[in-house]
Design an enzyme around this catalytic site. Structure first.
Site, PDB file in Angstrom:
ATOM      1  N   ASP A  33       0.866  -1.195   0.000  1.00 36.84           N
ATOM      2  CA  ASP A  33       0.000   0.000   0.000  1.00 36.84           C
ATOM      3  C   ASP A  33       0.894   1.234   0.000  1.00 36.84           C
ATOM      4  OD1 ASP A  33      -3.226   0.418   1.153  1.00 36.84           O
ATOM      5  OD2 ASP A  33      -1.879   2.141   1.011  1.00 36.84           O
ATOM      6  N   LEU A  35      -0.096   4.126   1.032  1.00 35.86           N
ATOM      7  CA  LEU A  35      -0.633   5.056   2.034  1.00 35.86           C
ATOM      8  C   LEU A  35      -0.972   6.398   1.402  1.00 35.86           C
ATOM      9  CD1 LEU A  35       1.200   4.605   5.448  1.00 35.86           C
ATOM     10  CD2 LEU A  35      -0.832   3.455   4.564  1.00 35.86           C
ATOM     11  N   SER A  85     -10.659   5.732  -5.008  1.00 35.91           N
ATOM     12  CA  SER A  85     -11.990   5.125  -4.921  1.00 35.91           C
ATOM     13  C   SER A  85     -13.154   6.100  -4.742  1.00 35.91           C
ATOM     14  CB  SER A  85     -11.999   4.127  -3.760  1.00 35.91           C
ATOM     15  OG  SER A  85     -11.965   4.816  -2.523  1.00 35.91           O
ATOM     16  N   THR A 134     -15.853  -2.765  -9.068  1.00 38.15           N
ATOM     17  CA  THR A 134     -17.087  -2.157  -8.565  1.00 38.15           C
ATOM     18  C   THR A 134     -18.246  -2.385  -9.526  1.00 38.15           C
ATOM     19  OG1 THR A 134     -18.105   0.022  -8.233  1.00 38.15           O
ATOM     20  CG2 THR A 134     -16.162  -0.019  -9.595  1.00 38.15           C
ATOM     21  N   ASP A 135     -19.460  -2.309  -9.014  1.00 40.52           N
ATOM     22  CA  ASP A 135     -20.641  -2.368  -9.896  1.00 40.52           C
ATOM     23  C   ASP A 135     -20.808  -1.072 -10.688  1.00 40.52           C
ATOM     24  OD1 ASP A 135     -21.425  -0.701  -7.800  1.00 40.52           O
ATOM     25  OD2 ASP A 135     -23.349  -1.699  -7.448  1.00 40.52           O
ATOM     26  N   GLU A 136     -20.047  -0.022 -10.314  1.00 36.79           N
ATOM     27  CA  GLU A 136     -20.215   1.264 -11.002  1.00 36.79           C
ATOM     28  C   GLU A 136     -19.753   1.193 -12.458  1.00 36.79           C
ATOM     29  OE1 GLU A 136     -19.346   4.758  -8.682  1.00 36.79           O
ATOM     30  OE2 GLU A 136     -19.581   3.666  -6.812  1.00 36.79           O
ATOM     31  N   TYR A 160     -14.076   7.980 -12.004  1.00 41.01           N
ATOM     32  CA  TYR A 160     -13.744   6.812 -11.175  1.00 41.01           C
ATOM     33  C   TYR A 160     -14.164   5.519 -11.865  1.00 41.01           C
ATOM     34  CZ  TYR A 160     -14.576   3.163  -7.675  1.00 41.01           C
ATOM     35  OH  TYR A 160     -14.623   1.952  -7.015  1.00 41.01           O
ATOM     36  N   SER A 161     -15.461   5.439 -12.248  1.00 38.43           N
ATOM     37  CA  SER A 161     -15.936   4.166 -12.791  1.00 38.43           C
ATOM     38  C   SER A 161     -15.320   3.884 -14.154  1.00 38.43           C
ATOM     39  CB  SER A 161     -17.457   4.118 -12.830  1.00 38.43           C
ATOM     40  OG  SER A 161     -17.998   5.231 -13.487  1.00 38.43           O
ATOM     41  N   LYS A 199     -16.991   9.458   2.935  1.00 37.73           N
ATOM     42  CA  LYS A 199     -18.031   8.682   2.246  1.00 37.73           C
ATOM     43  C   LYS A 199     -19.364   8.837   2.990  1.00 37.73           C
ATOM     44  CE  LYS A 199     -15.119   6.869  -0.823  1.00 37.73           C
ATOM     45  NZ  LYS A 199     -14.819   5.522  -1.251  1.00 37.73           N
ATOM     46  N   PRO A 215     -25.218  16.548   4.280  1.00 39.17           N
ATOM     47  CA  PRO A 215     -25.543  16.918   2.900  1.00 39.17           C
ATOM     48  C   PRO A 215     -26.212  15.790   2.119  1.00 39.17           C
ATOM     49  CG  PRO A 215     -23.150  16.868   3.268  1.00 39.17           C
ATOM     50  CD  PRO A 215     -23.779  16.360   4.508  1.00 39.17           C
ATOM     51  N   ARG A 295     -24.480  15.902  -7.468  1.00 35.32           N
ATOM     52  CA  ARG A 295     -23.181  15.527  -8.039  1.00 35.32           C
ATOM     53  C   ARG A 295     -23.326  15.507  -9.570  1.00 35.32           C
ATOM     54  NH1 ARG A 295     -21.316   9.629  -6.226  1.00 35.32           N
ATOM     55  NH2 ARG A 295     -20.255  10.726  -4.553  1.00 35.32           N
TER      56      ARG A 295
HETATM   57  P1  NAD Z   1      -9.989   3.025  -0.161  1.00 33.90           P
HETATM   58  O1  NAD Z   1      -9.882   4.316  -0.908  1.00 33.90           O
HETATM   59  O2  NAD Z   1     -10.524   3.031   1.229  1.00 33.90           O
HETATM   60  O3  NAD Z   1      -8.555   2.312  -0.094  1.00 33.90           O
HETATM   61  C1  NAD Z   1      -7.695   2.270  -1.193  1.00 33.90           C
HETATM   62  C2  NAD Z   1      -6.325   1.840  -0.690  1.00 33.90           C
HETATM   63  O4  NAD Z   1      -5.437   1.791  -1.828  1.00 33.90           O
HETATM   64  C3  NAD Z   1      -5.706   2.815   0.312  1.00 33.90           C
HETATM   65  O5  NAD Z   1      -5.126   2.109   1.388  1.00 33.90           O
HETATM   66  C4  NAD Z   1      -4.635   3.540  -0.508  1.00 33.90           C
HETATM   67  O6  NAD Z   1      -3.541   3.984   0.280  1.00 33.90           O
HETATM   68  C5  NAD Z   1      -4.232   2.463  -1.490  1.00 33.90           C
HETATM   69  N1  NAD Z   1      -3.657   3.019  -2.721  1.00 33.90           N
HETATM   70  C6  NAD Z   1      -4.173   4.023  -3.483  1.00 33.90           C
HETATM   71  N2  NAD Z   1      -3.347   4.264  -4.523  1.00 33.90           N
HETATM   72  C7  NAD Z   1      -2.316   3.380  -4.419  1.00 33.90           C
HETATM   73  C8  NAD Z   1      -1.151   3.125  -5.200  1.00 33.90           C
HETATM   74  N3  NAD Z   1      -0.880   3.847  -6.303  1.00 33.90           N
HETATM   75  N4  NAD Z   1      -0.320   2.150  -4.810  1.00 33.90           N
HETATM   76  C9  NAD Z   1      -0.569   1.416  -3.687  1.00 33.90           C
HETATM   77  N5  NAD Z   1      -1.647   1.627  -2.901  1.00 33.90           N
HETATM   78  C10 NAD Z   1      -2.511   2.590  -3.278  1.00 33.90           C
HETATM   79  O7  NAD Z   1     -10.842   2.077  -1.109  1.00 33.90           O
HETATM   80  P2  NAD Z   1     -11.864   0.906  -0.715  1.00 33.90           P
HETATM   81  O8  NAD Z   1     -13.207   1.491  -0.511  1.00 33.90           O
HETATM   82  O9  NAD Z   1     -11.249   0.059   0.340  1.00 33.90           O
HETATM   83  O10 NAD Z   1     -11.897   0.100  -2.094  1.00 33.90           O
HETATM   84  C11 NAD Z   1     -10.959  -0.945  -2.345  1.00 33.90           C
HETATM   85  C12 NAD Z   1     -11.205  -1.504  -3.735  1.00 33.90           C
HETATM   86  O11 NAD Z   1     -12.529  -2.002  -3.830  1.00 33.90           O
HETATM   87  C13 NAD Z   1     -11.054  -0.466  -4.845  1.00 33.90           C
HETATM   88  O12 NAD Z   1     -10.439  -1.080  -5.934  1.00 33.90           O
HETATM   89  C14 NAD Z   1     -12.484  -0.082  -5.177  1.00 33.90           C
HETATM   90  O13 NAD Z   1     -12.600   0.313  -6.524  1.00 33.90           O
HETATM   91  C15 NAD Z   1     -13.211  -1.390  -4.913  1.00 33.90           C
HETATM   92  N6  NAD Z   1     -14.622  -1.254  -4.493  1.00 33.90           N
HETATM   93  C16 NAD Z   1     -14.989  -0.398  -3.490  1.00 33.90           C
HETATM   94  C17 NAD Z   1     -16.326  -0.330  -3.087  1.00 33.90           C
HETATM   95  C18 NAD Z   1     -16.758   0.560  -1.959  1.00 33.90           C
HETATM   96  O14 NAD Z   1     -17.972   0.675  -1.706  1.00 33.90           O
HETATM   97  N7  NAD Z   1     -15.863   1.179  -1.207  1.00 33.90           N
HETATM   98  C19 NAD Z   1     -17.279  -1.119  -3.732  1.00 33.90           C
HETATM   99  C20 NAD Z   1     -16.864  -1.980  -4.761  1.00 33.90           C
HETATM  100  C21 NAD Z   1     -15.531  -2.045  -5.127  1.00 33.90           C
HETATM  101  P1  TYD Z   2     -20.465   7.655  -1.856  1.00 35.08           P
HETATM  102  O1  TYD Z   2     -20.313   7.203  -0.441  1.00 35.08           O
HETATM  103  O2  TYD Z   2     -19.571   8.753  -2.337  1.00 35.08           O
HETATM  104  O3  TYD Z   2     -20.354   6.357  -2.786  1.00 35.08           O
HETATM  105  P2  TYD Z   2     -20.611   6.183  -4.393  1.00 35.08           P
HETATM  106  O4  TYD Z   2     -20.607   7.498  -5.042  1.00 35.08           O
HETATM  107  O5  TYD Z   2     -19.443   5.337  -4.793  1.00 35.08           O
HETATM  108  O6  TYD Z   2     -21.933   5.462  -4.528  1.00 35.08           O
HETATM  109  O7  TYD Z   2     -21.958   8.129  -2.071  1.00 35.08           O
HETATM  110  C1  TYD Z   2     -23.053   7.261  -1.893  1.00 35.08           C
HETATM  111  C2  TYD Z   2     -24.294   7.992  -2.368  1.00 35.08           C
HETATM  112  O8  TYD Z   2     -24.559   9.067  -1.470  1.00 35.08           O
HETATM  113  C3  TYD Z   2     -24.144   8.621  -3.744  1.00 35.08           C
HETATM  114  O9  TYD Z   2     -25.393   8.508  -4.423  1.00 35.08           O
HETATM  115  C4  TYD Z   2     -23.838  10.069  -3.454  1.00 35.08           C
HETATM  116  C5  TYD Z   2     -24.575  10.325  -2.159  1.00 35.08           C
HETATM  117  N1  TYD Z   2     -23.966  11.302  -1.235  1.00 35.08           N
HETATM  118  C6  TYD Z   2     -24.764  12.302  -0.653  1.00 35.08           C
HETATM  119  O10 TYD Z   2     -25.980  12.415  -0.947  1.00 35.08           O
HETATM  120  N2  TYD Z   2     -24.183  13.160   0.235  1.00 35.08           N
HETATM  121  C7  TYD Z   2     -22.863  13.085   0.569  1.00 35.08           C
HETATM  122  O11 TYD Z   2     -22.362  13.913   1.367  1.00 35.08           O
HETATM  123  C8  TYD Z   2     -22.056  12.045  -0.026  1.00 35.08           C
HETATM  124  C9  TYD Z   2     -20.594  11.909   0.317  1.00 35.08           C
HETATM  125  C10 TYD Z   2     -22.664  11.183  -0.911  1.00 35.08           C
END
Ligand code: NAD
Ligand code: TYD
Length: 356
Positions: A33, A35, A85, A134-136, A160-161, A199, A215, A295
């Site tokens: 990682d 960080l 992410s 991701t499903d996105e 992102y997606s 998030k 928000p 957004r």
């Molecule tokens: P996160 O942003 O919390 O964590 C990402 C991690 O990757 C961090 O520890 C960061 O330091 C590390 N990182 C970023 N750039 C890097 C690099 N260049 N080299 C090495 N490390 C690096 O993300 P998350 O929510 O834990 O998501 C993890 C994975 O799952 C991602 O690939 C994301 O697309 C996927 N995912 C997330 C969700 C969600 O709801 N959070 C859902 C589906 C899929």
């Molecule tokens: P988010 O946690 O950013 O995840 P993602 O965009 O990957 O789905 O947002 C979840 C949903 O919540 C998304 O539809 C955007 C909305 N959202 C708000 O309405 N208010 C907020 O402050 C944030 C961060 C997200």
């Protein structure tokens, strides 16, 4: 006992996966990682002293460093979670997403291919590169009867997606062209402990406790399919162990909720669990709900058909949205040190005695 290499293991989902692997299996785990702002070693504090755990601060864009750790730790599998992410950050600045999600995945694939090519035959046969996505990548749904399946065409909406979709395509091309054994999972929105405070769910909890606005983007009617992060970790382990090379698996929580419902449920839980922490002058946490500008390009609805992973690998989520959200709110109430350090920007200074 296998050696796992987990990229992004200091992030939200990666750290849940690492805690699962150390606590529930006998495997060895190497976290790779860089960080970024989202990586936090405090999320690994409960396992960092375990002798089966190791950590290397490496950027996945740095090919020589990737080669070094692969040579040194000789992993049996790679689970690739490292990514930028956050959709809102990708709108403000897409370049970091292109660098890590596309170029970083490319560098990791090339390092993995060269490592895999040099492996002895027996180990080569069982090696797997598991790409976590991701499903996105499927874009959004506009009618209530549709679900994303493994054959839904890709139609990403945000930077992102789009970068995650690119990385999925690269991973599949490395299988088809070079034979690298890969498997891909596409998961819905996760929530739970150690979720970065910007998030939706952690932001709502933390802002409410501080008496700040909650928000709601646009009309708050957008739907997400929420999965408790520990259920995701179990699903990933099932796929890396028993998933078929070349397949993709959708992972979802069967928990579709409108954003406004999520925020209102959190407010109700805080009324029940944290009435005594309510900021002075506030009658009800829900009075903090504030509609703000939408957004750009906001996806309307995500919903996963997770029947393939249930049918083929026997995985289903254990938490309902109600049980998982309650656990999550309690975790944030019990662990203010974890998120306050992030708000104060002092979390990267805390190295927790990890070897680097
Ligand atoms: P996160 O942003 O919390 O964590 C990402 C991690 O990757 C961090 O520890 C960061 O330091 C590390 N990182 C970023 N750039 C890097 C690099 N260049 N080299 C090495 N490390 C690096 O993300 P998350 O929510 O834990 O998501 C993890 C994975 O799952 C991602 O690939 C994301 O697309 C996927 N995912 C997330 C969700 C969600 O709801 N959070 C859902 C589906 C899929
Ligand atoms: P988010 O946690 O950013 O995840 P993602 O965009 O990957 O789905 O947002 C979840 C949903 O919540 C998304 O539809 C955007 C909305 N959202 C708000 O309405 N208010 C907020 O402050 C944030 C961060 C997200």
């Amino acid at each position: 006992m296998k050696q796992f290499l987990i990229t992004g293991g200091a992030g939200f989902i990666g750290s849940a996966l690492v805690r699962y692997l150390i606590n529930e299996t006998d495997h060895r785990v190497l976290v790779v990682d860089k960080l970024s702002y989202a990586g936090n070693l405090a999320s690994l504090a409960s396992v960092s002293q375990n002798t089966r755990f190791a950590y290397e601060q490496v950027d996945i864009c740095d090919r020589p460093e990737l080669d070094r750790v692969l040579k040194h730790y000789k992993p049996d599998c790679i689970m690739h979670l490292a990514a930028e992410s956050h959709v809102d950050r990708s709108i403000d600045g897409p370049i970091a997403f292109i660098e890590t999600n596309i170029v970083g995945t490319y560098q990791l694939l090339e390092a993995a291919r060269s490592y895999w090519n040099a492996m002895a035959d027996e180990r080569k046969k069982s090696f797997i590169f598991h790409h976590i996505s991701t499903d996105e990548v499927f874009g959004d749904l506009h009618d209530e009867a549709s679900f994303f399946t493994e054959t839904t065409p890709y139609a990403p909406s945000s930077p992102y997606s789009a970068t995650k979709a690119s990385s999925d395509h690269l991973v599949r091309a490395w299988l088809r062209t070079y034979g690298l054994p890969v498997v891909v999972t596409n998961c819905s929105n996760n929530y739970g402990p150690c979720h970065f405070p910007e998030k939706l769910i952690p932001l709502t909890i933390i802002n409410a406790l501080a008496g700040k606005a909650l928000p709601v983007y646009g009309n708050g009617q957008q739907v997400r399919d929420w999965l408790y992060v520990e259920d995701h970790a179990r699903a990933l382990y099932a796929v890396v162990n028993s998933g078929k090379v070349g397949e993709n698996y959708n992972i979802g929580g069967h928990n579709e909720r409108k954003n406004i419902e999520v925020i209102e449920t959190i407010c109700a839980l805080l009324e029940e669990l944290a009435a005594d922490r309510k900021p002075a002058g506030l009658t009800n946490y829900r009075d903090l709900i504030t509609y703000v500008a939408d957004r750009p390009g906001h996806d309307q609805r995500y919903a996963i058909d997770a029947s393939k992973i249930a049918r083929e690998l026997g995985w289903t989520p254990q938490e309902t949205f109600e049980s998982g959200l309650r656990k999550t709110v309690i975790w944030y109430l019990d662990n203010p040190n974890w998120w306050q350090a992030i708000l104060d920007d002092r979390y990267h200074g805390e190295r927790l005695g990890l070897s680097q």
